[in-house]
Write a protein that holds these residues in place. Structure first.
Motif, PDB file in Angstrom:
ATOM      1  N   ILE A 177      22.933 -55.769 -56.756  1.00  6.69           N
ATOM      2  CA  ILE A 177      23.488 -55.464 -58.104  1.00  6.69           C
ATOM      3  C   ILE A 177      24.777 -56.107 -58.144  1.00  6.69           C
ATOM      4  O   ILE A 177      25.187 -56.756 -59.144  1.00  6.69           O
ATOM      5  N   SER A 178      25.753 -55.784 -57.334  1.00 11.05           N
ATOM      6  CA  SER A 178      27.252 -56.108 -57.259  1.00 11.05           C
ATOM      7  C   SER A 178      27.332 -57.459 -57.381  1.00 11.05           C
ATOM      8  O   SER A 178      28.227 -57.821 -58.295  1.00 11.05           O
ATOM      9  N   LEU A 179      26.793 -58.251 -56.432  1.00  9.09           N
ATOM     10  CA  LEU A 179      26.906 -59.756 -56.656  1.00  9.09           C
ATOM     11  C   LEU A 179      26.572 -60.181 -57.942  1.00  9.09           C
ATOM     12  O   LEU A 179      27.073 -61.013 -58.621  1.00  9.09           O
ATOM     13  N   LEU A 180      25.227 -60.003 -58.413  1.00  7.96           N
ATOM     14  CA  LEU A 180      24.901 -60.386 -59.757  1.00  7.96           C
ATOM     15  C   LEU A 180      25.545 -59.840 -61.008  1.00  7.96           C
ATOM     16  O   LEU A 180      25.678 -60.834 -61.997  1.00  7.96           O
ATOM     17  N   THR A 231      20.469 -74.560 -55.677  1.00 10.69           N
ATOM     18  CA  THR A 231      19.166 -74.661 -56.769  1.00 10.69           C
ATOM     19  C   THR A 231      18.610 -73.056 -56.779  1.00 10.69           C
ATOM     20  O   THR A 231      18.290 -72.601 -55.881  1.00 10.69           O
ATOM     21  N   LEU A 232      18.624 -72.630 -57.922  1.00 10.61           N
ATOM     22  CA  LEU A 232      17.922 -71.307 -58.431  1.00 10.61           C
ATOM     23  C   LEU A 232      16.638 -71.525 -58.369  1.00 10.61           C
ATOM     24  O   LEU A 232      16.097 -72.505 -58.693  1.00 10.61           O
ATOM     25  N   PRO A 233      15.913 -70.379 -57.708  1.00 12.71           N
ATOM     26  CA  PRO A 233      14.432 -70.560 -57.815  1.00 12.71           C
ATOM     27  C   PRO A 233      13.981 -70.626 -59.326  1.00 12.71           C
ATOM     28  O   PRO A 233      14.473 -70.007 -60.305  1.00 12.71           O
ATOM     29  N   GLN A 253      17.370 -63.823 -55.022  1.00 15.96           N
ATOM     30  CA  GLN A 253      17.542 -64.676 -53.678  1.00 15.96           C
ATOM     31  C   GLN A 253      18.024 -63.714 -52.754  1.00 15.96           C
ATOM     32  O   GLN A 253      18.593 -62.719 -52.583  1.00 15.96           O
ATOM     33  N   PRO A 254      17.571 -64.149 -51.284  1.00 12.65           N
ATOM     34  CA  PRO A 254      18.250 -63.522 -50.188  1.00 12.65           C
ATOM     35  C   PRO A 254      19.631 -63.389 -50.082  1.00 12.65           C
ATOM     36  O   PRO A 254      20.281 -64.344 -50.365  1.00 12.65           O
ATOM     37  N   GLY A 255      20.024 -62.132 -49.899  1.00 13.98           N
ATOM     38  CA  GLY A 255      21.391 -61.781 -49.994  1.00 13.98           C
ATOM     39  C   GLY A 255      22.083 -61.261 -51.371  1.00 13.98           C
ATOM     40  O   GLY A 255      23.199 -60.822 -51.427  1.00 13.98           O
ATOM     41  N   GLY A 291      12.719 -62.619 -54.969  1.00 16.10           N
ATOM     42  CA  GLY A 291      11.546 -62.879 -55.609  1.00 16.10           C
ATOM     43  C   GLY A 291      11.520 -61.724 -56.872  1.00 16.10           C
ATOM     44  O   GLY A 291      10.886 -62.289 -57.767  1.00 16.10           O
ATOM     45  N   ASP A 292      12.157 -60.915 -56.776  1.00 12.89           N
ATOM     46  CA  ASP A 292      12.292 -60.030 -57.986  1.00 12.89           C
ATOM     47  C   ASP A 292      12.701 -60.572 -59.169  1.00 12.89           C
ATOM     48  O   ASP A 292      13.741 -61.618 -58.778  1.00 12.89           O
TER      49      ASP A 292
END
Length: 382
Positions: free
Chosen positions: A97-100, A74-76, A92-94, A126-127
């Motif tokens: 930039i690489s993951l996204l 569930t995305l914020p 989200q925590p964790g 929260g960014d």
């Protein structure tokens, strides 16, 4: 896996009994009656038993392996007010930039550039990031990301330029910009403030002259106040937006309004001020033992001279980068990576932050209470 089976049935047959007859002559001598023929007894035949068909065992059903449903992510929710929610993602925590980059299918560098994130920036839960890259729009606030090259227009209409200069003085003078000479001659200082006006209006940001009678000039002349500009980190109580195309520093308080508009001079070629999405100011050095002048450890000098690396009451916000006072603040990049302000302007900034009474270095994000965003890049005049 189903195994075919055939069913077979068995049948039994019973035999019939046949009795013979004898022939009779004309006169037969009497004879003893012949003995009675032996009785023919039908054999006792057990009734045929129809064999029950062989029992076919029900096919063994192999249970399907239990499938564990993938956990639902569930995305914020996207915060209200985002210009294009389909192009926004809440960190989200964790997340990194690489993951996204892998998740949204954008290159790391493109994602960094779209969000003005430098290599040293750490994403915070929260960014909110703009994940639609290279579309020329800040999808979080709707501002244009286009930065056209500087275009100079001959001063063919001095009266029109004077109207622009007076309007810029009316808008920015109360917030700390040095008033322009209303002389009908455009130059570096006039173009610096025209650029700042484009920041506030959400127009493509450039240091170009503004054509008389153009649509953007009409928007400039219609301004009656200075709004919180698109791109400002206005979710923070006190914030700074540093635009390196215009060479202006804009400070404000939440979403309630702008407090300062100051000229600045950022890092020169080879020492460019880094682009950061948001960074918390973490250290203030009042340098009280040296009249407020801090000798840079990276660019030291034997005497207090901002041209040689000295900084007046620096406020650090991104590793070694700082906002500080200086005696020389041209309308183009001239520092070694920091953002210079005129000394009197910097004193106003320090007082606004409540740091004027500091008797030593302050190492506290909470005490300083300032979030900084830097954007753009300087485009020199042709």
């Amino acid at each position: 896996m189903k195994t075919p089976h055939s069913l077979f049935a068995a049948a039994a047959c019973a035999a019939g009994i046949v009795v013979g007859s004898s022939s009779v002559g004309a006169i037969a001598p009497p004879t003893n009656p012949p003995p009675a023929p032996p009785s023919t007894v039908a054999p006792s035949v057990a009734p045929a038993t129809t064999a029950a068909p062989p029992t076919t065992a029900a096919p063994t059903t192999t249970a399907a392996p239990t499938t564990t449903a993938a956990p639902t992510t569930t995305l914020p929710p996207i915060p209200p007010g985002v210009f294009n929610p389909d192009c926004a993602r809440v960190v989200q925590p964790g997340d990194s930039i690489s993951l996204l980059s892998d998740i949204v299918g954008a290159g790391m560098r493109d994602l960094q550039a779209e969000n003005s994130i430098g290599d040293g920036h750490t994403l915070q839960p929260g960014d909110v990031l703009d994940v639609c890259v290279a579309n020329g729009v800040n999808d979080l606030n709707g501002a244009s990301r286009l930065r056209p090259p500087t275009t100079l227009i001959p001063d063919a209409d001095p009266a029109g330029i004077m109207a622009q200069q007076q309007k810029l003085n009316d808008l920015f003078g109360p917030f700390g910009m040095k008033p322009l000479s209303v002389d009908g001659i455009s130059g570096r200082l006039t173009r610096q403030q025209l650029c700042a006006a484009r920041v506030f209006l959400g127009l493509p940001i450039s240091r170009s002259d503004m054509a008389i009678g153009s649509e953007e000039e009409a928007k400039l002349l219609a301004m009656t106040s200075v709004p919180v500009p698109p791109g400002a980190p206005s979710g923070s109580n006190r914030w700074i937006l540093l635009d390196m195309t215009c060479q202006v520093l804009i400070a404000g308080e939440g979403s309630s309004g702008v407090r300062f508009v100051f000229p600045t001079s950022t890092g020169q070629d080879g020492f460019e001020t880094r682009v950061v999405s948001t960074a918390r100011a973490f250290r203030f050095d009042p340098a009280i033992d040296n009249g407020g002048w801090h000798d840079s450890s990276e660019f030291p000098s034997a005497y207090d001279n901002p041209l040689n690396g000295n900084m007046y009451k620096p406020i650090y916000f991104s590793n070694g980068q700082a906002i500080h006072g200086a005696n020389n603040v041209p309308p183009e990049p001239a520092s070694k990576g920091c953002a210079r302000l005129p000394v009197d302007s910097h004193d106003e900034l320090v007082a606004w932050l409540g740091l004027s009474g500091a008797t030593g270095p302050v190492w506290s994000e909470g005490t300083i209470g300032l979030t900084v965003t830097t954007q753009g890049g300087f485009l020199p005049d042709p």
